[in-house]
Write a protein that holds these residues in place. Sequence first.
Motif, short mmCIF file in Angstrom:
data_model
loop_
_atom_site.label_atom_id
_atom_site.label_comp_id
_atom_site.label_asym_id
_atom_site.label_seq_id
_atom_site.Cartn_x
_atom_site.Cartn_y
_atom_site.Cartn_z
N ALA A 260 91.46 -69.12 96.55
CA ALA A 260 92.67 -69.55 95.85
C ALA A 260 93.69 -68.44 95.80
CB ALA A 260 92.32 -70.01 94.44
N ALA A 261 94.95 -68.82 95.87
CA ALA A 261 96.04 -67.87 95.66
C ALA A 261 96.66 -68.18 94.31
CB ALA A 261 97.08 -68.04 96.76
N LEU A 262 97.01 -67.15 93.57
CA LEU A 262 97.60 -67.36 92.25
C LEU A 262 99.07 -66.97 92.28
CD1 LEU A 262 94.81 -65.68 90.11
CD2 LEU A 262 95.07 -68.09 90.61
N ILE A 263 99.93 -67.96 92.07
CA ILE A 263 101.36 -67.67 91.94
C ILE A 263 101.76 -68.14 90.55
CG2 ILE A 263 103.65 -68.11 92.87
CD1 ILE A 263 102.15 -66.99 95.04
N PHE A 264 102.18 -67.22 89.71
CA PHE A 264 102.39 -67.61 88.32
C PHE A 264 103.66 -67.01 87.73
CE2 PHE A 264 101.21 -63.57 86.33
CZ PHE A 264 100.57 -62.93 87.38
N HIS A 265 104.06 -67.54 86.59
CA HIS A 265 105.19 -67.00 85.85
C HIS A 265 104.68 -66.12 84.73
CE1 HIS A 265 108.35 -70.20 87.15
NE2 HIS A 265 108.35 -69.16 87.93
N GLN A 266 105.33 -64.97 84.58
CA GLN A 266 104.85 -64.01 83.59
C GLN A 266 105.34 -64.36 82.19
OE1 GLN A 266 106.36 -60.64 85.96
NE2 GLN A 266 104.61 -59.59 85.10
N THR A 267 104.71 -65.36 81.60
CA THR A 267 104.99 -65.63 80.20
C THR A 267 103.65 -65.76 79.50
OG1 THR A 267 104.88 -68.02 80.39
CG2 THR A 267 107.00 -66.98 80.83
N ASP A 268 103.67 -65.92 78.20
CA ASP A 268 102.41 -66.07 77.49
C ASP A 268 101.61 -67.24 78.05
OD1 ASP A 268 103.55 -68.19 74.89
OD2 ASP A 268 104.82 -67.24 76.37
N PHE B 35 87.14 -68.90 87.83
CA PHE B 35 87.00 -69.21 89.25
C PHE B 35 86.10 -68.20 89.94
CE2 PHE B 35 88.28 -71.77 92.73
CZ PHE B 35 88.53 -70.96 93.84
N THR B 36 86.29 -66.92 89.63
CA THR B 36 85.44 -65.91 90.25
C THR B 36 84.02 -65.99 89.71
OG1 THR B 36 86.51 -64.37 88.73
CG2 THR B 36 87.14 -64.20 91.02
N GLU B 37 83.88 -66.36 88.43
CA GLU B 37 82.55 -66.55 87.86
C GLU B 37 81.77 -67.59 88.65
OE1 GLU B 37 82.79 -65.83 83.17
OE2 GLU B 37 82.55 -67.94 83.75
N LEU B 38 82.49 -68.66 89.01
CA LEU B 38 81.83 -69.76 89.73
C LEU B 38 81.51 -69.39 91.17
CD1 LEU B 38 84.02 -72.73 88.46
CD2 LEU B 38 81.61 -72.40 87.97
N GLY B 39 82.14 -68.33 91.64
CA GLY B 39 81.86 -67.91 93.00
C GLY B 39 83.08 -67.97 93.91
N GLY B 40 84.19 -68.31 93.35
CA GLY B 40 85.37 -68.43 94.18
C GLY B 40 86.02 -67.08 94.43
N ASN B 41 86.98 -67.09 95.29
CA ASN B 41 87.62 -65.87 95.75
C ASN B 41 89.13 -65.95 95.57
OD1 ASN B 41 87.63 -63.42 96.97
ND2 ASN B 41 87.71 -64.23 99.05
N ILE B 42 89.69 -64.96 94.88
CA ILE B 42 91.14 -64.96 94.71
C ILE B 42 91.74 -64.12 95.82
CG2 ILE B 42 93.04 -64.39 93.17
CD1 ILE B 42 91.36 -66.42 91.88
N VAL B 43 92.54 -64.73 96.69
CA VAL B 43 93.05 -63.98 97.84
C VAL B 43 94.42 -63.37 97.60
CG1 VAL B 43 91.68 -65.21 99.52
CG2 VAL B 43 93.90 -66.10 98.88
N VAL B 44 95.22 -64.01 96.75
CA VAL B 44 96.54 -63.47 96.46
C VAL B 44 96.78 -63.64 94.96
CG1 VAL B 44 99.03 -63.81 96.75
CG2 VAL B 44 97.52 -64.00 98.71
N GLU B 45 97.40 -62.65 94.34
CA GLU B 45 97.77 -62.81 92.94
C GLU B 45 99.16 -62.24 92.77
OE1 GLU B 45 94.90 -61.30 90.23
OE2 GLU B 45 96.26 -61.39 88.52
N ASP B 46 100.13 -63.11 92.56
CA ASP B 46 101.50 -62.62 92.52
C ASP B 46 102.28 -63.31 91.40
OD1 ASP B 46 104.43 -62.40 93.32
OD2 ASP B 46 103.46 -61.18 94.86
N GLY B 47 102.78 -62.51 90.49
CA GLY B 47 103.53 -63.09 89.38
C GLY B 47 105.00 -62.76 89.49
N SER B 48 105.80 -63.52 88.81
CA SER B 48 107.22 -63.19 88.75
C SER B 48 107.78 -63.67 87.43
CB SER B 48 107.97 -63.82 89.92
OG SER B 48 107.47 -65.08 90.21
N PRO B 49 108.94 -63.14 87.06
CA PRO B 49 109.55 -63.61 85.81
C PRO B 49 109.89 -65.10 85.94
CG PRO B 49 110.79 -61.78 86.74
CD PRO B 49 109.75 -62.13 87.72
N GLN B 50 110.00 -65.74 84.82
CA GLN B 50 110.24 -67.17 84.83
C GLN B 50 111.54 -67.53 85.54
OE1 GLN B 50 110.47 -68.71 80.91
NE2 GLN B 50 110.86 -70.77 81.65
#
Lengths: 288, 375, 288
Positions: free
Chosen positions: B175-183, B196-211
Amino acid sequence: MEYLVHIAVLICIYGILGLSLNLAVGQAGLLSVTHAAFYGIGAYVVALLLIAVGLNFFIAVPIAMILAGVVALAVGVVFSRLREVYYVFGTLGFNIIAYSVFLNWDSVTRGPLGIPGIPRPEIFGFRFGENEFFLILATIFLAITYAVCQFVTSSSFGRVLRAIREDEEVTSVFGYATHYHKLAVFVISGMLAAFAGTLFATYITFIDPSSFNLNESIFILAIIILGGLASHRGAILGAFLLIILPEALRFVGFPSDVAAQMRQVTYGLILILLMLYRPQGIWGEFRM
Amino acid sequence: MDNSAKFIGWAAGIAVVAAVIVFMYVGTSTPSETGPITIGFIAPLTGDVASIGSVARTATELAVEEINSAGGIDGRQLNVVYEDGQCSATPANNAATKLINADRVIAIIGGVCSSETAAFAPTAMQNKIVVISECSSAPNLSKTGKYFFRNYPSDAYQGKYAAEHAYNMLGARNAALIFHQTDWGTGIKDVFKQRFTELGGNIVVEDGSPQEARDYRTALSKVKVANPDYIYAPTYPEGGTVLLRQIKEMGINSKILAGDAWSDTRLQKDVASFDLDILYVESKGNVTDEFKSKLLAKTGGDQVPLCAPQVYDATYILAEALKKAGTDPDKLADAMRATKYDGVSGHIEFDANGDMTVAEYIVKRIENGTAAQVQ
Amino acid sequence: MEIAVQIALNAVIAGALYSLAALGFNLVYNTARFFDLGYGAVAATGAYAVFYFYKTLQFDLLSSIALGILIAGALGFLIEKVVYRQLRARKASQTVLLIASLGVLTVVQAIIAIIFSSQFQTLSRNIGASRIYNVYGGVMTETQVIILCSGLSIMTALGIILRYTLFGKAIKAVADDEEVAQIVGINSERLIGIVFFIGSAIGGIAGIAVGFDTGIQPTMGMTLLLSGVVAAIIGGMGNVYGGVIGAFLLAAIENAGVWYLSGEWKAAIAFAILILFLLFRPQGLFQK
């Protein structure tokens, strides 16, 4: 009554911020748009020390101020060669970088989730829990800040600063190390902004990055521009007016979403009108 | 300094103080046994989150109108004072202080942003003011106090559900994570990542940006290279619309799973022609067409964003509790805690912390300009 | 390899928008010698004007855009006449003008929010319809190509005008020394008015471009403006070509930063670049 106490506390906090920025801008002509960053450092350091380490507030405050002072030293050194508008943009850039750090350094600042549950200050078993008592503490902090600023300006150090403000080249020709003077006042200024931050953190008991962004720095600048540059009383007057005005507008009866925008309109108009008709501010002694 | 300056300064100060006192005297209400019941409302009415806050306000107005025309609270009309929290700590705190002390509200609906709620909730607890937040998701709010309630589940639930659904039901392993940096965005993303990682999945990208960010192209370039099964995108609708368009433009084939913010009707309409595989997680609610059309008629727009159904229900829940228990804070809090309500945002019951007891979720697919439940 | 092309294209796309922002900003700075933050306001106004005509009144595309540009230009002209002219006549410092322009930006943004609400809107009627071009494995949409071409043509046109026409020479004269220019018979007031009109019109184009590429909201002016300012400073304040190159350079470094770090640091990176330039090459890449 409670409401007035609350406003009074805010006026104290922003009064300290105004006084701190005034030292840099009004006394030394350093138009910094990054004081919210030092404000934030003060707040975050105190929050973390109080929660994570359980340190007493009154010990945490000097630590926070010293840390902010170190950062201010670095910032001051780096930007010392910039002039006028370029100094403004440089410090603006720093504020944005500092905000990014507050937002992204999750492991320490918890990022956008902020730090809740900051305890109120305690000394010898007495807790400043009630807002009325906190107001007394805030007023004392304000008085201390005022005294420090008064001391800086009325000393010979202060006189040199004003000479630098008016004409830096001439002052250095006379043999004064203008560099060091400006740096020193900037560091003191940053430390005082952090001083305000420590109060803020323990008053609202919750902090998050949104309180320390560029808009906040611009707000602090507006306070001293309105109140009057190079005037300590002016800084407090500016804080008083700019805090009370939006609160007063709440009662005027605009529909509340328009009310918030009307606040912005008023705020912008104040800036324009001040620049047009009274650029030194109400009680100011220094024209930009 | 010159005399005119002194005069201006003092005159300004005194004028302002006088104005404040006059307005406060005029504007302050005293609670009485008859006459309207005043409650407060805090949400971002200006700033970047204003689109959510202002529709929340409209939804509240809708609920209040309906309640009042049905007789109010045992004959007493409900009166709401709306204040701007600006999604920021100090303004929210100021708003709450004014509501509690000047308007003498007996309860507050709000805030939307967790930063607002976290900033004023302690004061409200001290003053024994019941608070019900329709949208604040930060986990630590569970510890606020006995007068605090929220009919929006903490981040911890949605992120966990999304991760489990993605891994177990959708078969996602990368999974890739694209998210907004808010609470909300960061909170849900963190929980998703952990589960997700607990279950065994793999995070390939993690990228946040301001809303407010509108350029996701380079983050998406990273996604394109990593080619994950799914993109998990807890983002707000404005950014989300742009994000989806850029995904389409860049020809990214990964499927998309998002958060409940995408239950926004406008986003769903705007992305209709993109032909992407879009799923999102939503609280098992019951947003009826009737509610939608009533709300859209009032806003004049085409957005039913996050928090609008929740705040509508929150208003009703508060009104019901007021009917049962009156305005005494402790009795009101008890009545709130005993709530069993079925509204447009689902079934609502509160636990000892004021959190929702159940957080049930469903998954919907966005296609053809609308969303339909998948499971 | 494909992805490197895409990243390069991302930089080009972003750079095209920044360059439009920098062009108008530079033109104004070139002539009037101050940083006009109100530029952000006219950009937002242009975008919202197009929104009003194109989406609300359902005019056709070209007329809406033409009207949007005209309105943006007119607003800029008006602001110059009402606010800046007086300040410049009094030889107000750059900082005073900067603060006044900040007031202008705040007021205009708030008024737009009151009239149009704070909701995010898109300008295109049919959001998915843009054609897509494949460039060596990377992707660009039709809208983006148009934006890029507009940016480059405006840059060329401005370059030619400034260098080879009488008007351009008059601008240079006024920029160098307004009093002398007046003495030789140049009507500097009228000239500056025209410059503000053209500069603001370009600002309007920048806002409209952003609007079609992503969308509009009342606070869009500030972000666009800051990118334009950074691009202009690193390219060399006042240099038309420099601003454009600075824009692409800024976009390139930003996107490289997002690639190697993450989107969370994008703003910090942009301002770190600004600070580096301010420190080590304050005149920018190209001198005036």
